[in-house]
Design a protein around this motif. Structure first.
Motif, PDB file in Angstrom:
ATOM      1  N   PRO A 203      38.352  53.620  37.808  1.00 35.34           N
ATOM      2  CA  PRO A 203      38.529  53.825  39.256  1.00 35.34           C
ATOM      3  C   PRO A 203      37.178  54.096  39.920  1.00 35.34           C
ATOM      4  O   PRO A 203      36.357  54.858  39.381  1.00 35.34           O
ATOM      5  N   LEU A 204      36.954  53.461  41.054  1.00 37.93           N
ATOM      6  CA  LEU A 204      35.697  53.590  41.792  1.00 37.93           C
ATOM      7  C   LEU A 204      34.486  53.359  40.880  1.00 37.93           C
ATOM      8  O   LEU A 204      33.431  53.940  41.082  1.00 37.93           O
ATOM      9  N   LEU A 205      34.654  52.515  39.897  1.00 35.13           N
ATOM     10  CA  LEU A 205      33.592  52.146  38.948  1.00 35.13           C
ATOM     11  C   LEU A 205      32.943  53.383  38.327  1.00 35.13           C
ATOM     12  O   LEU A 205      31.762  53.409  38.035  1.00 35.13           O
ATOM     13  N   GLY A 206      33.752  54.410  38.154  1.00 36.11           N
ATOM     14  CA  GLY A 206      33.264  55.613  37.484  1.00 36.11           C
ATOM     15  C   GLY A 206      32.447  56.553  38.353  1.00 36.11           C
ATOM     16  O   GLY A 206      31.915  57.543  37.867  1.00 36.11           O
ATOM     17  N   ALA A 207      32.361  56.254  39.646  1.00 31.89           N
ATOM     18  CA  ALA A 207      31.552  57.095  40.549  1.00 31.89           C
ATOM     19  C   ALA A 207      32.143  58.472  40.717  1.00 31.89           C
ATOM     20  O   ALA A 207      33.311  58.690  40.579  1.00 31.89           O
TER      21      ALA A 207
ATOM     22  N   GLY B  87      30.030  41.658  55.176  1.00 38.14           N
ATOM     23  CA  GLY B  87      30.856  40.822  54.320  1.00 38.14           C
ATOM     24  C   GLY B  87      31.131  41.447  52.958  1.00 38.14           C
ATOM     25  O   GLY B  87      31.209  42.661  52.804  1.00 38.14           O
ATOM     26  N   LYS B  88      31.237  40.561  51.957  1.00 41.62           N
ATOM     27  CA  LYS B  88      31.615  40.976  50.612  1.00 41.62           C
ATOM     28  C   LYS B  88      30.446  41.090  49.652  1.00 41.62           C
ATOM     29  O   LYS B  88      30.644  41.253  48.460  1.00 41.62           O
ATOM     30  N   ARG B  89      29.195  40.985  50.201  1.00 41.35           N
ATOM     31  CA  ARG B  89      28.096  40.984  49.242  1.00 41.35           C
ATOM     32  C   ARG B  89      26.791  41.602  49.721  1.00 41.35           C
ATOM     33  O   ARG B  89      25.857  41.719  48.958  1.00 41.35           O
ATOM     34  N   GLU B  90      26.690  42.037  50.962  1.00 41.17           N
ATOM     35  CA  GLU B  90      25.386  42.450  51.497  1.00 41.17           C
ATOM     36  C   GLU B  90      25.365  43.886  52.007  1.00 41.17           C
ATOM     37  O   GLU B  90      26.264  44.330  52.709  1.00 41.17           O
TER      38      GLU B  90
ATOM     39  N   ARG C 141      20.573  54.242  44.882  1.00 36.81           N
ATOM     40  CA  ARG C 141      20.467  54.423  43.423  1.00 36.81           C
ATOM     41  C   ARG C 141      21.857  54.317  42.779  1.00 36.81           C
ATOM     42  O   ARG C 141      22.033  53.698  41.737  1.00 36.81           O
ATOM     43  N   SER C 142      22.860  54.913  43.397  1.00 30.98           N
ATOM     44  CA  SER C 142      24.224  54.847  42.887  1.00 30.98           C
ATOM     45  C   SER C 142      24.741  53.399  42.891  1.00 30.98           C
ATOM     46  O   SER C 142      25.339  52.942  41.907  1.00 30.98           O
ATOM     47  N   CYS C 143      24.511  52.691  43.976  1.00 30.53           N
ATOM     48  CA  CYS C 143      24.943  51.288  44.068  1.00 30.53           C
ATOM     49  C   CYS C 143      24.261  50.439  43.001  1.00 30.53           C
ATOM     50  O   CYS C 143      24.900  49.602  42.343  1.00 30.53           O
ATOM     51  N   ILE C 144      22.985  50.644  42.828  1.00 31.25           N
ATOM     52  CA  ILE C 144      22.220  49.894  41.819  1.00 31.25           C
ATOM     53  C   ILE C 144      22.751  50.209  40.422  1.00 31.25           C
ATOM     54  O   ILE C 144      22.957  49.294  39.608  1.00 31.25           O
ATOM     55  N   ALA C 145      23.005  51.476  40.147  1.00 28.70           N
ATOM     56  CA  ALA C 145      23.519  51.872  38.830  1.00 28.70           C
ATOM     57  C   ALA C 145      24.858  51.202  38.541  1.00 28.70           C
ATOM     58  O   ALA C 145      25.092  50.713  37.424  1.00 28.70           O
ATOM     59  N   MET C 146      25.735  51.164  39.525  1.00 24.71           N
ATOM     60  CA  MET C 146      27.037  50.514  39.325  1.00 24.71           C
ATOM     61  C   MET C 146      26.885  49.024  39.052  1.00 24.71           C
ATOM     62  O   MET C 146      27.556  48.475  38.177  1.00 24.71           O
ATOM     63  N   ALA C 147      26.000  48.367  39.789  1.00 26.56           N
ATOM     64  CA  ALA C 147      25.806  46.933  39.580  1.00 26.56           C
ATOM     65  C   ALA C 147      25.197  46.652  38.211  1.00 26.56           C
ATOM     66  O   ALA C 147      25.642  45.740  37.504  1.00 26.56           O
TER      67      ALA C 147
ATOM     68  N   GLN D  67      32.484  38.341  44.019  1.00 26.19           N
ATOM     69  CA  GLN D  67      33.754  38.341  43.295  1.00 26.19           C
ATOM     70  C   GLN D  67      33.877  39.532  42.335  1.00 26.19           C
ATOM     71  O   GLN D  67      34.638  39.490  41.380  1.00 26.19           O
ATOM     72  N   THR D  68      33.128  40.580  42.621  1.00 20.94           N
ATOM     73  CA  THR D  68      33.228  41.821  41.857  1.00 20.94           C
ATOM     74  C   THR D  68      33.869  42.881  42.734  1.00 20.94           C
ATOM     75  O   THR D  68      34.111  42.662  43.927  1.00 20.94           O
ATOM     76  N   GLN D  69      34.103  44.038  42.168  1.00 21.96           N
ATOM     77  CA  GLN D  69      34.635  45.190  42.915  1.00 21.96           C
ATOM     78  C   GLN D  69      33.512  46.028  43.527  1.00 21.96           C
ATOM     79  O   GLN D  69      33.762  47.065  44.129  1.00 21.96           O
ATOM     80  N   LEU D  70      32.276  45.571  43.357  1.00 23.81           N
ATOM     81  CA  LEU D  70      31.139  46.380  43.784  1.00 23.81           C
ATOM     82  C   LEU D  70      31.163  46.714  45.267  1.00 23.81           C
ATOM     83  O   LEU D  70      31.090  47.890  45.649  1.00 23.81           O
ATOM     84  N   MET D  71      31.254  45.716  46.117  1.00 22.44           N
ATOM     85  CA  MET D  71      31.158  45.975  47.551  1.00 22.44           C
ATOM     86  C   MET D  71      32.333  46.818  48.056  1.00 22.44           C
ATOM     87  O   MET D  71      32.135  47.718  48.870  1.00 22.44           O
ATOM     88  N   GLU D  72      33.541  46.564  47.536  1.00 25.38           N
ATOM     89  CA  GLU D  72      34.683  47.388  47.935  1.00 25.38           C
ATOM     90  C   GLU D  72      34.435  48.852  47.572  1.00 25.38           C
ATOM     91  O   GLU D  72      34.745  49.751  48.354  1.00 25.38           O
ATOM     92  N   THR D  73      33.891  49.068  46.388  1.00 25.59           N
ATOM     93  CA  THR D  73      33.603  50.433  45.942  1.00 25.59           C
ATOM     94  C   THR D  73      32.508  51.057  46.793  1.00 25.59           C
ATOM     95  O   THR D  73      32.630  52.211  47.232  1.00 25.59           O
ATOM     96  N   TYR D  74      31.439  50.305  47.044  1.00 23.21           N
ATOM     97  CA  TYR D  74      30.344  50.821  47.882  1.00 23.21           C
ATOM     98  C   TYR D  74      30.861  51.238  49.257  1.00 23.21           C
ATOM     99  O   TYR D  74      30.496  52.291  49.770  1.00 23.21           O
ATOM    100  N   LYS D  75      31.703  50.385  49.831  1.00 18.00           N
ATOM    101  CA  LYS D  75      32.233  50.681  51.168  1.00 18.00           C
ATOM    102  C   LYS D  75      33.087  51.945  51.155  1.00 18.00           C
ATOM    103  O   LYS D  75      33.024  52.750  52.085  1.00 18.00           O
TER     104      LYS D  75
END
Length: 134
Positions: free
Chosen positions: A130-134, A96-99, A114-120, A77-85
């Protein structure tokens, strides 16, 4: 005495165990580089879980049903996976929405991971960007 996470990882095949420890180390290294303070490490739903005070939890695990990969999970229920994709569709395998699935036969995608981990780990600080600051 070993931790619950070490006991869990030790029950896995050697290649999966090694990759999980590599990801675990990457989580702690990233948190240290970002000066995030203490990272909570615990088992949740039988999976290793890592969280910071300003972030969203990250879980990592290996499953016997898919023995040739390990996975990194984030809250659905976060924006993480959408941003990662959006950022890493060409470099990471998403389910899916989490893996994020990481094949054991492939080199670990360190820059993207490393970028994905930093965002989480900083999610609550970044979620309005926007884009969680990436």
């Amino acid at each position: 005495m070993q931790s619950d996470i070490e006991n869990t990882f030790d029950a896995y095949p050697a290649d999966a165990r090694q990759r999980l420890y590599e990801i675990r180390n990457l989580i702690f290294e990233t948190a240290d580089e970002l000066n995030l303070g203490t990272i909570t490490e615990e088992l949740k739903w039988g999976e290793a879980s890592y969280s910071s005070k300003i972030g969203s939890p990250i879980r990592i695990d290996w499953k016997a049903k898919q023995p040739n990969l390990v996975s990194l999970f984030v809250h659905c229920q976060t924006q993480l996976m959408e941003t990662y994709k959006e950022l890493y569709a060409d470099h990471l395998n998403f389910v899916g929405k989490r893996e994020i699935q990481l094949p054991l036969s492939d080199p670990m995608p360190l820059i993207e991971l490393r970028s994905c981990i930093a965002m989480a780990l900083q999610y609550h600080k970044l979620k309005h960007l926007p884009l969680l600051g990436a």
